[in-house]
Design a protein around this motif. Structure first.
Motif, short mmCIF file in Angstrom:
data_model
loop_
_atom_site.label_atom_id
_atom_site.label_comp_id
_atom_site.label_asym_id
_atom_site.label_seq_id
_atom_site.Cartn_x
_atom_site.Cartn_y
_atom_site.Cartn_z
N ALA A 99 0.82 -1.21 0.00
CA ALA A 99 0.00 0.00 0.00
C ALA A 99 0.86 1.26 0.00
O ALA A 99 0.53 2.26 -0.66
CB ALA A 99 -0.92 -0.01 1.21
N SER A 100 1.96 1.23 0.74
CA SER A 100 2.86 2.39 0.79
C SER A 100 3.47 2.66 -0.58
O SER A 100 3.57 3.82 -1.01
CB SER A 100 3.98 2.14 1.82
OG SER A 100 3.44 1.98 3.12
N GLU A 101 3.87 1.61 -1.27
CA GLU A 101 4.46 1.77 -2.60
C GLU A 101 3.42 2.26 -3.60
O GLU A 101 3.71 3.12 -4.45
CB GLU A 101 5.06 0.46 -3.07
CG GLU A 101 5.79 0.54 -4.40
CD GLU A 101 7.05 1.38 -4.35
OE1 GLU A 101 7.48 1.87 -5.43
OE2 GLU A 101 7.62 1.56 -3.25
N ALA A 102 2.19 1.75 -3.50
CA ALA A 102 1.11 2.21 -4.38
C ALA A 102 0.86 3.70 -4.18
O ALA A 102 0.65 4.45 -5.14
CB ALA A 102 -0.17 1.41 -4.13
N CYS A 103 0.89 4.13 -2.93
CA CYS A 103 0.71 5.56 -2.61
C CYS A 103 1.86 6.38 -3.18
O CYS A 103 1.63 7.43 -3.81
CB CYS A 103 0.60 5.74 -1.10
SG CYS A 103 0.45 7.46 -0.55
N LEU A 134 -7.89 0.53 -0.35
CA LEU A 134 -8.00 1.97 -0.61
C LEU A 134 -6.80 2.45 -1.42
O LEU A 134 -6.96 3.18 -2.41
CB LEU A 134 -8.08 2.72 0.71
CG LEU A 134 -8.00 4.26 0.63
CD1 LEU A 134 -9.22 4.81 -0.10
CD2 LEU A 134 -7.88 4.87 2.02
N ALA A 135 -5.59 2.07 -1.02
CA ALA A 135 -4.37 2.55 -1.67
C ALA A 135 -4.29 2.11 -3.12
O ALA A 135 -3.91 2.89 -4.00
CB ALA A 135 -3.15 2.06 -0.90
N THR A 136 -4.62 0.84 -3.38
CA THR A 136 -4.52 0.34 -4.76
C THR A 136 -5.63 0.92 -5.63
O THR A 136 -5.40 1.20 -6.81
CB THR A 136 -4.54 -1.19 -4.79
OG1 THR A 136 -5.66 -1.69 -4.05
CG2 THR A 136 -3.27 -1.76 -4.18
N ASN A 137 -6.81 1.08 -5.06
CA ASN A 137 -7.90 1.74 -5.81
C ASN A 137 -7.51 3.17 -6.18
O ASN A 137 -7.68 3.61 -7.32
CB ASN A 137 -9.19 1.75 -5.00
CG ASN A 137 -9.88 0.39 -4.96
OD1 ASN A 137 -9.49 -0.52 -5.68
ND2 ASN A 137 -10.88 0.25 -4.11
#
Length: 379
Positions: free
Chosen positions: A253-257, A329-332
């Protein structure tokens, strides 16, 4: 009060893992494995380097060939693996397999830990029998026969089951399906007569398998822990697995953000960078705040496991539930903030969504763990 910070040694391990995953296990490696339909499902060269760095033995005591770095240490490794979507047997063998042997193995069984730490013996956990995680719903039977048992049943969603040298299988030795009592854990050779392992290729790049057991004869020395009382061990093992999956989801999620924010700073619309749009800034800020919550919760759960804290089960489930929600949430958001390009294979962001969904479900989704948190709190 325990501070939610890493020690110098833990930070060094995190930095070392970051370097290895970034340089030797990048997303491009996942693409290569996917496009070539690699039968093994992971890069041997990367795995050898990870083993040389000691990652396969982070949870294993020094007396059995590992480094005994603990769950906080392994959590940092899992987080970095989530950032690069690296495919490897680390979770299945180095986390679940090693922990199963340490929790319930006898002296003879624990000898295998040296090979697990050396990366030469791979393990996999085979417990689920349906599309949803229900660890007590075990229909697989283990019937006493002579000095051993005969196993019959089916398992699904077995992480890295197709490459495992040993399967940790839950089977019912007494009681009815759904009972916690009467479950026993067994160490099963996947090459034994009557065992069938079928690899299931998922879009996330991780390897799963279906395992069929048809009149598989095993000796009494294959029992892991106590007969009929395996559920207590299994639950501790699942707490460990859930906490480390939460760490992986945090990294993912951190990387997606990070990738979404970077794209916002380079993408122009109406002649200006979209990062200047206040509505998008609000969305990015909200996601950042959610990630900070997950970061603290995951670290607290890992610390609780290391300290054998009585709240470890509650914290592990809380971490898995929150990490699953925030990863979604992050990937969306990552895909949406990339616009139409986010839906194409040209950008890596879509791969993060594909990895997140199965990991959210693995060992229980957000609802499963939220319900467990409520029950552990007496509701």
């Amino acid at each position: 009060m325990q501070k939610l910070v890493l020690t110098e040694e833990q930070q060094m391990l995190k930095d070392a893992a970051h370097g290895l995953f970034t340089e030797q296990g990048p997303v491009s490696q996942l693409r290569k494995l996917r496009d070539e339909k690699d039968p093994q499902g992971y890069a041997t060269e990367f795995w050898n380097q990870a083993v040389e760095l000691g990652l396969a033995g982070v949870l294993i005591p020094e007396s059995h060939g590992g480094s005994g770095f603990g769950h906080v240490g392994m959590g940092q490794v899992m987080e970095q693996g989530g950032r690069t979507l690296t495919a490897s047997p680390l979770f299945a063998s180095g986390v679940l397999g090693a922990s199963a042997l340490m929790l319930a193995g006898n002296d003879s069984q624990k000898e295998t830990l040296k090979e697990v730490a050396a990366g030469t013996h791979l393990m996999a956990l085979a417990i689920d029998e349906s599309g949803r995680h229900q660890p007590s719903r075990v229909a697989t039977k283990a019937e006493a026969s002579g000095s051993g048992f005969v196993l019959t049943g089916n398992k699904t969603f077995v992480v890295d089951g197709h490459i495992a040298n040993t399967l940790v299988v839950s089977a019912r030795t007494s009681g009815a399906e759904g009972d916690e009592q009467g479950i026993t854990l067994f160490l099963v050779d996947p090459k034994a007569e009557g065992v069938s392992v079928e690899r299931t290729i998922f879009p996330d790049g991780r390897n799963y398998a279906k395992v069929a057991l048809q009149n598989v004869t095993i000796g009494s020395d294959a029992v892991l822990g106590e007969q009929d009382k395996g559920f207590a061990t299994l639950q501790k093992l699942l707490d460990i697995g859930s906490a480390h999956l939460a760490a992986e989801l945090l990294g993912l999620a951190s990387e997606a953000c990070d990738r979404a924010v970077a794209y916002m700073k380079e993408r122009k619309q109406f002649g200006v960078y979209i990062s200047s749009f206040q509505a998008l800034q609000h969305r990015a800020a909200h996601l950042w705040g959610e990630l900070e919550l997950v970061k603290s919760l995951v670290l607290k759960a890992l610390m609780a496991l290391d300290a054998d804290d009585e709240r470890a089960s509650l914290l592990a489930s809380a971490a898995k539930a929150k990490a699953s929600q925030v990863a979604e949430l992050a990937t969306n958001e990552g895909v949406q903030l990339h616009g139409g390009m986010g839906m194409t294979d040209e950008f890596d962001i879509g791969l993060y969504m594909k990895r997140a969904r199965p990991v959210q479900l693995l060992l229980g989704d957000a609802r499963y763990h939220a319900d467990r948190v409520a029950r552990l709190n007496g509701f």
